[in-house]
Design an enzyme around this catalytic site. Structure first.
Site, PDB file in Angstrom:
ATOM      1  N   TYR A  93       0.869  -1.173   0.000  1.00 27.98           N
ATOM      2  CA  TYR A  93       0.000   0.000   0.000  1.00 27.98           C
ATOM      3  C   TYR A  93       0.901   1.217   0.000  1.00 27.98           C
ATOM      4  O   TYR A  93       1.879   1.269   0.732  1.00 27.98           O
ATOM      5  CB  TYR A  93      -0.780  -0.082   1.304  1.00 27.98           C
ATOM      6  CG  TYR A  93      -1.822   0.928   1.634  1.00 27.98           C
ATOM      7  CD1 TYR A  93      -3.096   0.837   1.070  1.00 27.98           C
ATOM      8  CD2 TYR A  93      -1.592   1.921   2.582  1.00 27.98           C
ATOM      9  CE1 TYR A  93      -4.094   1.721   1.449  1.00 27.98           C
ATOM     10  CE2 TYR A  93      -2.597   2.793   2.960  1.00 27.98           C
ATOM     11  CZ  TYR A  93      -3.843   2.694   2.383  1.00 27.98           C
ATOM     12  OH  TYR A  93      -4.833   3.555   2.768  1.00 27.98           O
TER      13      TYR A  93
ATOM     14  N   TYR B 130      -9.458  -5.006   9.584  1.00 31.52           N
ATOM     15  CA  TYR B 130      -8.199  -4.314   9.861  1.00 31.52           C
ATOM     16  C   TYR B 130      -8.381  -3.089  10.737  1.00 31.52           C
ATOM     17  O   TYR B 130      -7.750  -2.941  11.771  1.00 31.52           O
ATOM     18  CB  TYR B 130      -7.520  -3.911   8.545  1.00 31.52           C
ATOM     19  CG  TYR B 130      -6.166  -3.274   8.765  1.00 31.52           C
ATOM     20  CD1 TYR B 130      -5.030  -4.051   8.937  1.00 31.52           C
ATOM     21  CD2 TYR B 130      -6.028  -1.884   8.856  1.00 31.52           C
ATOM     22  CE1 TYR B 130      -3.797  -3.478   9.172  1.00 31.52           C
ATOM     23  CE2 TYR B 130      -4.789  -1.302   9.100  1.00 31.52           C
ATOM     24  CZ  TYR B 130      -3.678  -2.111   9.260  1.00 31.52           C
ATOM     25  OH  TYR B 130      -2.462  -1.532   9.509  1.00 31.52           O
ATOM     26  N   HIS B 131      -9.271  -2.217  10.311  1.00 23.57           N
ATOM     27  CA  HIS B 131      -9.401  -0.930  10.999  1.00 23.57           C
ATOM     28  C   HIS B 131     -10.003  -1.086  12.377  1.00 23.57           C
ATOM     29  O   HIS B 131      -9.849  -0.232  13.231  1.00 23.57           O
ATOM     30  CB  HIS B 131     -10.229   0.020  10.141  1.00 23.57           C
ATOM     31  CG  HIS B 131      -9.805  -0.013   8.710  1.00 23.57           C
ATOM     32  ND1 HIS B 131     -10.282  -0.960   7.837  1.00 23.57           N
ATOM     33  CD2 HIS B 131      -8.908   0.728   8.033  1.00 23.57           C
ATOM     34  CE1 HIS B 131      -9.706  -0.789   6.653  1.00 23.57           C
ATOM     35  NE2 HIS B 131      -8.880   0.223   6.743  1.00 23.57           N
TER      36      HIS B 131
ATOM     37  N   LYS C 200      -9.829  16.783  16.775  1.00 22.39           N
ATOM     38  CA  LYS C 200      -9.310  16.186  15.552  1.00 22.39           C
ATOM     39  C   LYS C 200      -9.652  17.172  14.456  1.00 22.39           C
ATOM     40  O   LYS C 200     -10.814  17.418  14.183  1.00 22.39           O
ATOM     41  CB  LYS C 200     -10.003  14.857  15.271  1.00 22.39           C
ATOM     42  CG  LYS C 200      -9.447  13.735  16.059  1.00 22.39           C
ATOM     43  CD  LYS C 200      -9.412  12.444  15.244  1.00 22.39           C
ATOM     44  CE  LYS C 200      -8.553  12.563  14.046  1.00 22.39           C
ATOM     45  NZ  LYS C 200      -7.191  12.128  14.199  1.00 22.39           N
TER      46      LYS C 200
ATOM     47  N   ASP D 206      -9.232  13.670   8.598  1.00 16.32           N
ATOM     48  CA  ASP D 206      -8.821  12.363   9.097  1.00 16.32           C
ATOM     49  C   ASP D 206      -9.823  11.874  10.144  1.00 16.32           C
ATOM     50  O   ASP D 206     -10.053  12.538  11.139  1.00 16.32           O
ATOM     51  CB  ASP D 206      -7.420  12.490   9.705  1.00 16.32           C
ATOM     52  CG  ASP D 206      -7.003  11.213  10.420  1.00 16.32           C
ATOM     53  OD1 ASP D 206      -7.435  10.144   9.986  1.00 16.32           O
ATOM     54  OD2 ASP D 206      -6.256  11.312  11.402  1.00 16.32           O
TER      55      ASP D 206
ATOM     56  N   HIS E 174      -9.740   8.933  11.872  1.00 11.74           N
ATOM     57  CA  HIS E 174      -9.267   7.961  12.861  1.00 11.74           C
ATOM     58  C   HIS E 174      -9.327   8.592  14.244  1.00 11.74           C
ATOM     59  O   HIS E 174      -8.459   9.371  14.599  1.00 11.74           O
ATOM     60  CB  HIS E 174      -7.825   7.541  12.575  1.00 11.74           C
ATOM     61  CG  HIS E 174      -7.686   6.746  11.322  1.00 11.74           C
ATOM     62  ND1 HIS E 174      -7.466   7.318  10.103  1.00 11.74           N
ATOM     63  CD2 HIS E 174      -7.742   5.407  11.101  1.00 11.74           C
ATOM     64  CE1 HIS E 174      -7.382   6.374   9.176  1.00 11.74           C
ATOM     65  NE2 HIS E 174      -7.556   5.199   9.751  1.00 11.74           N
TER      66      HIS E 174
END
Lengths: 399, 706
Positions: free
Chosen positions: B79, B233-234, B588, B592, B594
């Site tokens: 990636y 995954y996340h 944040k 983004d 996350h």
């Protein structure tokens, strides 16, 4: 209180007062300045004449310094008030911090600040409550934005519960009020409850006055509908909204019955998607039950509405009712009368709050009191006598 | 009888070796709540409740293909997050020369959220964490000279999935590769976005419809293309344990099947093209068992929908080594961690693999670190002999028992989701999000109190700081270039055509037209990603997330080794001096999504006794400043992962200054290259915390700062 302050407060001239006690004007002036101390018989007369407001301690003990602000601190407040009127959010935020602070100095500054504020008669104070998850913040977001479109300036005070164990809190209200929180005509202040309900009430009603001074004319006060904070919030707002979910009765809602009885407006929120039907059933249930609930306001009956904050439906009807509610009560005079009564209530609430603080932080830590309690525990002293001695001591301490 | 006797013999012997400690003390309870014994025997193998079977045959526990790596090793798929199409193109060509077999595209945050590079909300996001794609022109540059009919392309895209996939297909056709020949995968897994990653655009309902549009279109027109990569995954990155990762991902898969069936598709038309994506962390055997359990469980789940083709039952997966296991301190250790994780992925039978570069806890990979990451896979594949035997751990007493336990525990979580009516409902209620955040807070508490070891972080700390060369990106330069390319495009295209396509997209969105099909034509006619998104947004609306937080979990898990007392003491001193608790706004900024770090900080600090305000996701610096001022926070904690700090923090400082509020302190935390620390300190930032910071120590530092 000091004799000088007493005379000023009750607008009594030195000459009149000296005549009443039977001393010369010059002697009175010396007592006031502290040049000389009054004798016992004179003290007694002053005590009786002032109903105990001025007693011997006021001549013999100097006042605790916290009540006197230095010029610098006073100057800070003057500037703060000026800036608040100019619309500076920073100063408004700082003022609320002073109101919320547990420091003596800040409290004295807050008292000075509040004493200089005007009484705003045009604002509308709206209380909103409901269980977690009912969508209070989202409702305020949608409602608030529509009011801003109408030209209002909207403020929100949100009271978040603090954790009892750690004392910390997470204040996430603004994540649910994304548009409102960035609008320049809106001000949102979440506050931790700090586990003290009486304290919340005092601080919140004082914060409301700061917001009004800054030109906010719609003030929302948001609380969780699970504790007792609501009754105190009820006593500081002009209209009280209760948000419910579209399902079942009070028990299922997890909301206290007493809270529903206080509602001026019941809103069945989240009446969207496949909950629409349930919402309508819930609405008719409350409409019927509403008739049986004794009405607190004499001039207008509570109403039930359906609302979807996400689909923005129902908001207009609710606002129309609130406008009507306000008009009816302003016309009848009950709107302002309620505010006056709320102030009286606030006085007694503050007093009982201060007494509680006094008991917690002052009395209980005194060695003499500790000894009395020990004696009671050992059965050397009886409860009634102990209570009376401790109670009496409150009035003798001036600090 | 004999067996039992000999086991007793072992117990006696072992107890003797342990002296006064009991054997029970050596049972290990994993974060998933699975009790692991010190010894597994033949007897345990008899108790397992899953079917082991054979590779390439249902229930596929041992692998989706009969020959697995003995015929062809897994695909090395790296990636890459370079900021422009040209640079990414160079990186791909370099990789292809050096053993990489598939391309993987990372997009920048602006593209993920469906904004063109000239949108005012994405000042700091263009070119960050990946390549900026505004239109088919960028796609053409990205794949220039790369034969798309031979090269499989994986695209990590969920939010702006329609315009990006459409531009890719259109670009392929302009290159001369018809759509039916395109191979690769689009992530297209929106459910986990609502759960953990937050890179969504539209509300859940229209988002699910988009997923179905893509499944429908690809199953009919692009037989070699994987329509979705259902990703755990996340979740693990956000703090989920392996059981949660597995259960929620499979539950997501089930939901996608249901929505494709509702669209009128036949299960065998699309199920063989569903693929999965796991995170592989440091719990070696657990990860292997997870992958095996996943294949077994998926075959059972799909079976319920009565497929005729066995291929529908086989789970194929991509894996990536865990990013969250990488730390800033003693960063070269990350090479070792990645190697162990890569081994687990291979032993677990992955179909393709990305290995992280060791510097990814600090910044985007450099050429050097990317090469080591790539070589890690080549070494495992070509030097160890592991590829010569299929599913080498099958039949291991321990691994099979663990596989069985994971099946059992995951099934419980899946049942919980089924009971509330499926994943969409569960997400609305917030069940998986809450569970994952709990698990994340618990882990942080274990690390903070040294119950879980991270070498170089809470044990065996290095005495000297090493210098590591890292890649830095001039985000402003990228943005300028993208904007000028956008202007050029808008000047030269046929604007009448564009308008008519925008209308067509709107119509399709409000009716049942296939959005992908229309957007492919729109891309060819030079509609931009932002324009296509906006057209859909005008019908669907943009989704706002209401942030929910947990409390108490951190405090309940952390062991008090004295630091908590110090914090309590410091806090009461603070309270007496300032009249209130320290108040921190955690923000944040930028696109983004996350928010694991931000939420973890929020919940842990409030547990420790701070008053913590949280800002909405995707704030601008001005909005963050306004919130801090209104709430009268003492300090703003900026959580940053995507290199946005270089643009966003200066803007935040400026905004505070403009509002006469520089008395509010600013601290930064997250993935920040050490080279940027001086830059931030010069701006007036009070403190920078890197990954792997002990939260309690940070709390003490912050109180002292105020």
């Amino acid at each position: 209180m000091k004799l000088k302050s007493y005379l000023k407060l009750f607008k009594i001239s030195n000459i009149d007062f000296s005549k009443k006690i039977g001393i010369s004007n010059v002697s009175l002036s010396r007592y006031i300045t502290g040049e000389r101390l009054p004798e016992k018989s004179i003290l007694n007369k002053i005590f009786k004449l002032t109903e105990g407001l001025v007693d011997a301690n006021d001549f013999f003990l100097s006042n605790s310094p916290s009540h006197d602000l230095s010029e610098i601190h006073k100057e800070e407040i003057k500037k703060m008030i000026f800036n608040i009127r100019e619309g500076k959010l920073k100063d408004l935020a700082k003022a609320i911090t002073l109101v919320e602070s547990s420091l003596k100095l800040h409290n004295a500054q807050a008292d000075l600040l509040l004493s200089k504020l005007k009484h705003n008669k045009k604002s509308l104070r709206i209380g909103i409550t409901g269980v977690p998850g009912v969508g209070k913040s989202t409702f305020i977001e949608t409602f608030g934005m529509s009011l801003i479109d109408l030209g209002y300036k909207v403020a929100v005070l949100a009271i978040d519960p603090s954790s009892k164990r750690t004392g910390g809190s997470i204040l996430g209200d603004k994540t649910r009020m994304m548009k409102l929180s960035v609008n320049k005509n809106a001000f949102i202040r979440p506050s931790p409850s700090q586990g003290n309900l009486g304290g919340v009430a005092k601080r919140t009603s004082e914060s409301i006055r700061c917001l009004e001074e800054a030109g906010f004319n719609i003030i929302f006060v948001e609380t969780m509908g699970v504790g007792q904070a609501e009754t105190t919030v009820y006593d500081m707002v002009d209209i009280f909204l209760v948000l419910l979910l579209p399902s079942g009765g009070d028990e299922l809602q997890g909301i206290k019955k007493g809270i529903i009885e206080m509602a001026d407006v019941i809103i069945i929120n989240k009446a969207d998607g496949n909950l629409k039907n349930t919402a309508e059933i819930t609405m008719s249930e409350y409409k019927n039950a509403q008739n049986m609930i004794s009405n607190i306001r004499v001039d207008i009956s509570p109403e039930v509405f359906l609302c979807s904050s996400t689909e923005s439906t129902g908001i207009k009807k609710i606002w129309n009712f609130i406008k009507k509610f306000e008009k009816v009560r302003r016309d009848s005079g009950s709107f302002y009368k309620t505010r006056v009564q709320q102030q009286t209530k606030a006085i007694w609430r503050n007093i009982s709050l201060q007494s509680q603080d006094h008991i917690e932080y002052k009395l209980k830590s005194k060695d003499s009191i500790k000894k009395i309690i020990k004696d009671v525990e050992k059965n050397n002293f009886d409860v009634n006598n102990a209570s009376r001695i401790i109670f009496d001591s409150i009035f003798k301490s001036n600090s | 009888m004999d067996r039992k006797k000999s086991y007793k013999g072992w117990e006696e012997k072992a107890s003797k070796e342990l002296h006064d400690k009991s054997l029970e003390d050596h049972f290990w309870e994993t974060p998933e709540g699975i009790k692991v014994k010190p010894l597994y025997t033949e007897e345990d193998l008899e108790k397992i409740n899953h079917e082991i079977g054979l590779p390439g045959l249902p229930p596929y526990t041992r692998g989706p293909r009969a020959t697995m790596y003995t015929n062809r090793p897994w695909t090395i798929r790296q990636y890459a997050g370079f900021s422009t199409a040209e640079e990414s193109n160079k990186f791909y060509k370099e990789g292809l020369k050096n053993g990489v077999m598939g391309l993987s595209v990372a997009f920048d945050l602006a593209t993920h959220r469906g904004y063109d590079s000239d949108h005012p909300r994405v000042l700091a996001d263009v070119g960050n964490a990946g390549v900026a794609i505004d239109s088919i022109e960028d796609m053409n540059l990205l794949f220039d000279g790369i034969p798309l009919d031979q090269m499989s392309v994986s695209m990590t895209m969920n939010g702006a999935v329609i315009p990006v996939l459409a531009s890719f297909i259109a670009s392929g056709e302009e290159q001369g590769c018809p759509r039916e020949k395109l191979t690769g995968t689009i992530q297209n897994d929106i459910l986990k976005e609502f759960m953990v990653r937050n890179t969504f655009i539209f509300p859940p309902k229209p988002s699910m419809r988009i997923v179905a549009d893509i499944i429908e279109y690809t199953s009919k027109k692009m037989p070699r293309f994987n329509s979705i990569s259902i990703s755990g995954y996340h979740m693990q990155e956000a703090g989920a344990n392996q059981v949660q990762e597995l259960a929620y991902t499979l539950a997501d898969g089930k939901e996608y099947i249901k929505s494709a069936l509702e669209r009128g598709l036949n299960i065998d038309e699309f199920a063989p093209r569903l693929s999965f994506f796991w995170s592989i962390g440091m719990n070696f055997f657990m990860e292997i068992a997870k992958m095996r359990a996943a294949r077994y469980m998926w075959s059972k789940i799909v079976k319920e929908f009565k497929p005729k083709n066995d291929r529908s039952l086989a789970l194929r997966t991509h894996c990536q080594t865990s990013g969250v296991s990488l730390v800033e301190q003693d960063a070269y250790n990350n090479i070792v961690r990645t190697t162990i994780e890569a081994m687990a992925a291979v032993m677990g039978g992955t179909q393709s693999l990305h290995t992280n570069s060791f510097d990814e806890a600090l910044a985007l990979p450099t050429k050097f670190s990317a090469r080591i990451a790539r070589n890690t896979q080549l070494i495992i594949s070509e030097e160890t002999g592991i590829c010569n035997v299929i599913d080498p751990l099958a039949g291991s007493y321990y691994v099979e028992s663990l596989t069985s336990s994971i099946v059992e525990e995951s099934q419980k979580l899946i049942n919980e989701i089924d009971e509330v009516g499926g994943m969409v409902k569960a997400i609305e209620i917030g069940i998986p999000k809450m569970r994952i955040e709990e698990s994340s807070a618990k882990r942080q508490a274990r690390v903070d109190s040294n119950e879980e070891t991270i070498v170089g972080v809470n044990k065996y700390k290095p005495t000297e700081k090493q210098e590591i060369n890292i890649l830095s990106i001039d985000n402003e330069e990228v943005r300028k270039r993208q904007i000028s390319r956008l202007h050029e495009l808008k000047k030269t295209r046929n604007s009448k055509n564009v308008e008519s396509f925008i209308e067509k997209i709107k119509n399709a969105a409000s009716s049942n037209g296939n959005l992908l099909e229309i957007c492919i034509e729109a891309s060819k006619n030079r509609c931009t990603v932002g324009e296509m998104t906006l057209a859909m947004e005008s019908v669907f609306g943009r989704h706002n997330l209401s942030t929910k937080t947990i409390s108490g979990v951190y405090k309940n898990t952390v062991k008090n080794d004295g630091k908590i007392d110090i914090i309590d003491n410091e806090l009461s001193k603070f309270l007496n001096k300032k009249g209130r608790r320290p108040r921190m706004l955690v923000v944040k900024m930028g696109q983004d999504g996350h928010d694991r770090g931000a939420k973890l900080i929020a919940t842990a600090f409030s547990d420790l006794g701070f008053d913590v305000d949280i800002g909405p996701l995707f704030q601008t610096p001005e909005e963050a400043a306004k919130q801090a001022i209104e709430n009268d926070a003492h300090v703003i904690g900026v959580s940053t992962l995507a290199a946005g700090h270089k643009t966003l923090v200066p803007l935040l400082m400026e905004s505070l200054k403009n509002n006469e509020a520089s008395y509010i302190k600013v601290i930064c935390g997250g993935v920040i290259p050490p080279d940027d620390y001086p830059f931030l300190y010069d701006l007036g930032v009070s403190k920078v915390f890197g990954p792997g910071t002990n939260i309690q120590e940070a709390a003490i530092e912050i109180i002292n700062l105020l």
